[in-house]
Design a protein around this motif. Structure first.
Motif, PDB file in Angstrom:
ATOM      1  N   PRO A  14       4.770  40.579  30.601  1.00 27.97           N
ATOM      2  CA  PRO A  14       4.582  41.948  30.106  1.00 27.97           C
ATOM      3  C   PRO A  14       5.920  42.679  30.008  1.00 27.97           C
ATOM      4  CG  PRO A  14       3.658  41.615  32.340  1.00 27.97           C
ATOM      5  CD  PRO A  14       4.641  40.526  32.074  1.00 27.97           C
ATOM      6  N   ILE A  15       6.219  43.141  28.801  1.00 31.19           N
ATOM      7  CA  ILE A  15       7.466  43.871  28.549  1.00 31.19           C
ATOM      8  C   ILE A  15       7.128  45.340  28.294  1.00 31.19           C
ATOM      9  CG2 ILE A  15       9.415  44.094  26.958  1.00 31.19           C
ATOM     10  CD1 ILE A  15       9.040  41.029  26.406  1.00 31.19           C
ATOM     11  N   ILE A  16       7.674  46.223  29.140  1.00 27.18           N
ATOM     12  CA  ILE A  16       7.426  47.662  28.949  1.00 27.18           C
ATOM     13  C   ILE A  16       8.568  48.253  28.131  1.00 27.18           C
ATOM     14  CG2 ILE A  16       6.856  49.854  30.064  1.00 27.18           C
ATOM     15  CD1 ILE A  16       6.206  48.413  32.589  1.00 27.18           C
TER      16      ILE A  16
ATOM     17  N   ARG B 227      14.071  48.914  28.617  1.00 23.05           N
ATOM     18  CA  ARG B 227      13.122  47.805  28.565  1.00 23.05           C
ATOM     19  C   ARG B 227      12.979  47.240  29.978  1.00 23.05           C
ATOM     20  NH1 ARG B 227      12.471  50.019  24.471  1.00 23.05           N
ATOM     21  NH2 ARG B 227      12.792  49.243  22.355  1.00 23.05           N
ATOM     22  N   LYS B 228      11.733  47.038  30.406  1.00 21.90           N
ATOM     23  CA  LYS B 228      11.507  46.500  31.754  1.00 21.90           C
ATOM     24  C   LYS B 228      10.511  45.349  31.702  1.00 21.90           C
ATOM     25  CE  LYS B 228      12.343  50.898  34.142  1.00 21.90           C
ATOM     26  NZ  LYS B 228      13.025  50.571  35.399  1.00 21.90           N
TER      27      LYS B 228
ATOM     28  N   ILE C 278       2.710  36.998  25.512  1.00 24.31           N
ATOM     29  CA  ILE C 278       3.629  38.131  25.655  1.00 24.31           C
ATOM     30  C   ILE C 278       2.834  39.418  25.441  1.00 24.31           C
ATOM     31  CG2 ILE C 278       5.805  39.150  24.852  1.00 24.31           C
ATOM     32  CD1 ILE C 278       6.256  36.329  25.711  1.00 24.31           C
ATOM     33  N   ALA C 279       2.982  40.369  26.356  1.00 20.87           N
ATOM     34  CA  ALA C 279       2.288  41.657  26.204  1.00 20.87           C
ATOM     35  C   ALA C 279       3.329  42.754  26.077  1.00 20.87           C
ATOM     36  CB  ALA C 279       1.395  41.916  27.415  1.00 20.87           C
ATOM     37  N   TYR C 280       3.206  43.558  25.028  1.00 20.50           N
ATOM     38  CA  TYR C 280       4.081  44.718  24.864  1.00 20.50           C
ATOM     39  C   TYR C 280       3.336  45.962  25.309  1.00 20.50           C
ATOM     40  CZ  TYR C 280       7.213  41.693  22.253  1.00 20.50           C
ATOM     41  OH  TYR C 280       8.070  40.681  21.898  1.00 20.50           O
TER      42      TYR C 280
ATOM     43  N   SER D  50      12.691  41.488  23.666  1.00 17.98           N
ATOM     44  CA  SER D  50      12.446  42.857  24.124  1.00 17.98           C
ATOM     45  C   SER D  50      13.021  43.912  23.182  1.00 17.98           C
ATOM     46  CB  SER D  50      13.002  43.044  25.537  1.00 17.98           C
ATOM     47  OG  SER D  50      14.412  43.070  25.519  1.00 17.98           O
ATOM     48  N   GLN D  51      13.643  43.472  22.086  1.00 10.62           N
ATOM     49  CA  GLN D  51      14.202  44.452  21.126  1.00 10.62           C
ATOM     50  C   GLN D  51      13.098  45.281  20.492  1.00 10.62           C
ATOM     51  OE1 GLN D  51      17.491  44.879  21.129  1.00 10.62           O
ATOM     52  NE2 GLN D  51      17.345  43.304  22.671  1.00 10.62           N
TER      53      GLN D  51
END
Lengths: 214, 214
Positions: free
Chosen positions: A66-68, A75-76, A147-149, B213-214
């Motif tokens: 999970p990318i915040i 970006r975390k 992958i979760a945004y 993550s971009q």
């Protein structure tokens, strides 16, 4: 002189027999006999079998990366520390779970929500993610990574609330996504007395590998 | 109003009992009872125990991340595809092995030599590598990762020769270390009908994460 055709076509190792010697509710212990590349039979390789994947399931479980993303450009990576009875410690992992009914992405979205409280905006399998083996030297367990945004500025993601099952004990935390990823993660792990997983360390190594190879 | 002190100090989950229900030569099946964070006892979590790590061993096994360097500036990662009886397939991995007598680096150097034929110039644990858990949701198995630097131009590394045990069946191959790492590895995996591991996919993800993550 021509090479012997039998030497040309290399024999590949393969299973010849599997016997179950213990059956639990979730996992079985099996003994595997296999033929090696020289044609010899090797007996009784001990293995762990996950109870069968149903025909409508792609794999045993799903791991969510999970990318915040925040409006201001930060970006975390969102990670969890999960209490794992076999090691009697909290280990650093992606949110993850065994597959229930429904498809991979649905399961991933639900696991992410239950374990972390966060709601994904977009969730997808990358162009390349075949079936993944977690520990093929001792088990047949499989997973896939999605992958979760996550939109970190959305109302529903400001004070995320976990919805855990009785046996789940999970801390959540975030790691800044930048060149110091391994250092960032190390700090959190050491401060909280978490244990590292091979999976997360491999992620760190991937981050660092171009630098390491200079 | 003061918060209840019992609420302040969060109870951490912990093991309360472990019973062995099957004992093989290499692994045991155990049932773990643990107390969750609310103080309830959760019964009979099924787990796999690796037979004990001796006092002189740091962990059960060692994984070697081997980087080949050439005079002309090329850098390659050296990987193996190992026949694994539990999945009846060749899976993509680092050279690795269970620890015998001796220390971690000695074992790593020997495993690398036996499984791939390559001789390391320098072999080391990075500044940060704690004990790593391979699959803490079902086992107590541990490993560490060491980095091996190999001089690809050295005489002994021009035609490396494996020295495998009877039950080992191992292909070796190299992957160019550059931004296209995942793509490079994918091609090799698909052409050879290998299966991917979560560990190697995590390495690929680490490589790609800043871009993703971009």
């Amino acid at each position: 002189m021509d090479q012997n055709p039998q030497e040309k076509a290399k024999i590949r190792a393969k299973q010849v027999d599997v016997k179950t010697v213990y059956e639990g509710k979730w996992i079985k212990m099996n003994l595997v006999d296999f033929q090696n590349e020289k044609g010899h039979i090797c007996k009784a390789w001990e293995m762990v079998e996950r109870q069968g994947v149903r025909p409508d399931q792609e794999c045993n479980g799903v791991d969510v990366c999970p990318i915040i993303k925040y409006k201001d450009g930060r970006r975390k990576l969102l990670l969890i520390a999960n209490y794992r009875p076999p090691v009697n410690a909290y280990t650093v992992e992606f949110p993850a779970g065994l597959l229930d009914d429904g498809d991979l992405l649905e399961n991933a979205r639900r696991e992410l929500k239950e374990e972390t409280g966060y709601t994904a905006d977009e969730i997808k399998v990358l162009d390349y993610c075949p079936l993944l083996r977690t520990d093929p030297w001792k088990s047949n367990e499989t997973t896939k990574v999605v992958i979760a945004y996550i939109d970190g500025d959305k109302e529903c993601n400001i004070n995320p609330k976990q919805d855990l099952e009785t046996e789940e004990n999970i801390d959540i935390f975030t790691v800044d996504l930048n060149e110091k990823f391994m250092e960032n993660l190390r700090k959190i792990v050491e401060e909280n007395n978490y244990q590292m997983t091979l999976q997360m360390y491999s992620l760190c190594l991937g981050f660092s590998l171009l630098g390491l190879s200079q």
